[in-house]
Design a protein around this motif. Structure first.
Motif, PDB file in Angstrom:
ATOM      1  N   SER A   9      73.534 -22.978 137.265  1.00 25.75           N
ATOM      2  CA  SER A   9      72.398 -23.371 136.441  1.00 25.75           C
ATOM      3  C   SER A   9      72.619 -24.769 135.883  1.00 25.75           C
ATOM      4  O   SER A   9      73.753 -25.233 135.758  1.00 25.75           O
ATOM      5  CB  SER A   9      72.206 -22.382 135.281  1.00 25.75           C
ATOM      6  N   PRO A  10      71.516 -25.469 135.534  1.00 23.37           N
ATOM      7  CA  PRO A  10      71.663 -26.800 134.928  1.00 23.37           C
ATOM      8  C   PRO A  10      72.533 -26.751 133.681  1.00 23.37           C
ATOM      9  O   PRO A  10      72.408 -25.844 132.865  1.00 23.37           O
ATOM     10  CB  PRO A  10      70.222 -27.176 134.576  1.00 23.37           C
ATOM     11  N   SER A  11      73.439 -27.719 133.559  1.00 20.65           N
ATOM     12  CA  SER A  11      74.328 -27.771 132.395  1.00 20.65           C
ATOM     13  C   SER A  11      74.428 -29.225 131.924  1.00 20.65           C
ATOM     14  O   SER A  11      74.766 -30.111 132.711  1.00 20.65           O
ATOM     15  CB  SER A  11      75.711 -27.251 132.773  1.00 20.65           C
ATOM     16  N   PRO A  12      74.136 -29.489 130.659  1.00 20.50           N
ATOM     17  CA  PRO A  12      73.612 -28.571 129.647  1.00 20.50           C
ATOM     18  C   PRO A  12      72.268 -27.991 130.076  1.00 20.50           C
ATOM     19  O   PRO A  12      71.600 -28.556 130.919  1.00 20.50           O
ATOM     20  CB  PRO A  12      73.464 -29.456 128.399  1.00 20.50           C
ATOM     21  N   ALA A  13      71.892 -26.873 129.482  1.00 21.35           N
ATOM     22  CA  ALA A  13      70.666 -26.195 129.876  1.00 21.35           C
ATOM     23  C   ALA A  13      69.466 -27.121 129.735  1.00 21.35           C
ATOM     24  O   ALA A  13      69.326 -27.837 128.746  1.00 21.35           O
ATOM     25  CB  ALA A  13      70.464 -24.942 129.020  1.00 21.35           C
TER      26      ALA A  13
END
Length: 492
Positions: free
Chosen positions: A18-22
């Motif tokens: 998942s994208p990080s940071p969200a």
């Protein structure tokens, strides 16, 4: 050469990145008319071969966590790639769009292969069946939506690592893909002394502007989006399957192989001088490489189905039946960001390509290989020169959705990728990875396209052309390629 043995991969891990940071909850991204041109196309599938054996030692404990972190950080900037594309195209249903919600992710598969890494990463003909296990699949979610991007990392013990990506073409073109790849690679190179959050901030963005997702920059005064939606819905209702006519894996014409042919700067200059002397056309290296490959494929089809360079041209249909052909078609794309009015920013994320078509009866009825290549080059260059006219890139746009199907039914030769994307440099992950030894667009097996890229060999220059053909046609193409430059040397 006999087909090589098949080596299915062993999956070690399947996870979601998942994208990080969200990423924040963004609005849905509608598809523009540029995106809708590629609705229904097979996904674009690329392989990147990294040939350093040091990568493999302790890979799952060392390099793999860094690769996941850098991918997650890159997805923070390119969050639509972690979203889902709605996939219904019927009357009464909302048009397709990319939706992103908190927790969405890109599937990552980690596998190991016992196949011969060096052989798979070569230029010679390789069975496409051996390359398919290295490619990830796009997941479908209940028939209502599907993933946009999938990634697979395959380890070859004592040899190297291959990264495979599968991307839905209706979401991004090659330029946007290269932007994402450069960002991923840049973050990965910097991960050594920074944590993910620091690295994400540090690379926002070093060499590129952040991706622009604002669809308002794509003007559609002619109502092309609605016209394309109507065309797609009508085609879906009629059960149209014309795009399948490009798919070699569906034909009963024998084993399909993928090979790479390199056109050096020296070869292209010599060919260019000959073309100019014969036709007065001063062609670009891109036009010359495309022309030589197009002429070679026409020749290879004639050799397989009958006829020669001086005789009647014939082609095969889905079942191998021999049918007459009076002309040959070639299609390529042109970047429309600078040609739009007003221009679209270079950082815009999505598709922004115009379709260009070339037809030639002279190529069908022309003389030997050098004559055919010159004829093809002049025909392609005439269309490229016309693109300089105001509004020319979009002049015939209203018919693009249906013309693509016509090109597929006619088995037109098309182009995927471009040397301008510079994917070898874009995919430089640094450290033990470095630049890939080889980049392949394996999905050309399903699209009938030439896979163009800058030469991956340092100091050689030129253009490399990958293509998938039935084995017998590939051998005929190889002979054409060799004879073409032998003939050119003799003429010079």
């Amino acid at each position: 050469m006999a087909p090589g043995p098949l080596h299915p991969v062993t999956v070690l891990e399947q996870c979601d990145v998942s994208p990080s940071p969200a990423a924040g909850q963004p609005p849905a991204l509608p598809l523009t008319f540029f995106d809708l041109v590629f609705w229904g196309f097979p996904p674009v599938q690329r392989l990147f071969f990294y040939d350093n054996p040091d990568l493999v030692s302790g890979f799952t404990a060392g390099e793999l966590p860094r690769l996941k972190k850098s991918l997650a950080a890159a997805l923070h900037h390119f969050y639509p790639l972690a979203g889902k594309l709605t996939c219904e195209m019927t009357d009464g249903v909302a048009p397709p769009e990319v939706l992103f919600a908190h927790g969405d992710s890109v599937p990552l598969t980690v596998a190991v292969s016992a196949d011969d890494f060096g052989d798979l990463a070569g230029d010679h003909p390789r069975d496409t069946a051996r390359l398919r296990p290295l490619l990830p699949m796009l997941r479908k979610h209940g028939g209502q939506s599907q993933d946009v991007l999938a990634v697979q990392v395959t380890v070859f013990p004592r040899a190297g690592v291959c990264i495979g990506t599968t991307l839905h073409h209706a979401v991004a073109d090659g330029s946007s893909y290269a932007h994402f790849l450069r960002t991923w690679a840049s973050i990965h190179r910097r991960l050594g002394g920074l944590d993910v959050d620091e690295c994400t901030k540090a690379t926002a963005m070093d060499d590129d502007a952040p991706p622009l997702f604002d669809r308002a920059v794509v003007r559609d005064d002619a109502g092309l989006r609605e016209a394309f939606l109507r065309d797609h819905r009508a085609l879906a209702k009629s059960g149209d399957t014309c795009l399948d006519d490009w798919d070699l894996s569906r034909r009963s014409t024998g084993d399909v192989v993928l090979a790479t042919f390199r056109f050096t700067d020296t070869q292209l200059r010599a060919l260019g001088k000959h073309v100019e002397s014969e036709t007065s056309a001063r062609c670009s290296p891109y036009a010359l490489a495309c022309a030589a490959a197009w002429a070679g494929i026409v020749h290879a089809r004639r050799q397989r189905y009958g006829g020669d360079m001086d005789g009647e041209v014939v082609a095969g249909d889905m079942d191998g039946e021999v049918v007459a052909s009076s002309e040959e078609r070639f299609g390529f794309v042109t970047g429309c960001k600078p040609r739009a009015r007003p221009p679209i920013p270079a950082s815009y994320f999505g598709n922004c390509l115009g379709l260009c078509s070339v037809e030639s009866t002279r190529l069908v009825n022309g003389g030997g290989g050098l004559t055919a290549a010159s004829t093809a080059a002049a025909a392609i260059w005439r269309v490229i020169e016309e693109l300089g006219e105001e509004g020319r890139a979009l002049r015939d746009a209203r018919g693009w959705v249906r013309s693509v199907r016509e090109h597929a039914a006619a088995r037109a030769v098309t182009v995927a990728g471009s040397p301008k994307l510079r994917l070898y440099a874009a995919a430089d992950l640094g450290g033990a990875w470095g630049r890939p030894r080889k980049v392949e667009i394996v999905s050309v097996e399903r699209t009938g396209a030439l896979a163009l890229a800058e030469s991956g060999r340092d100091g050689e220059g030129g253009i490399e052309v990958g293509l998938a053909l039935p084995r017998a046609e590939m051998e005929a193409f190889r002979k054409f390629y060799v004879d073409l430059f032998d003939s050119l040397s003799a003429v010079s």
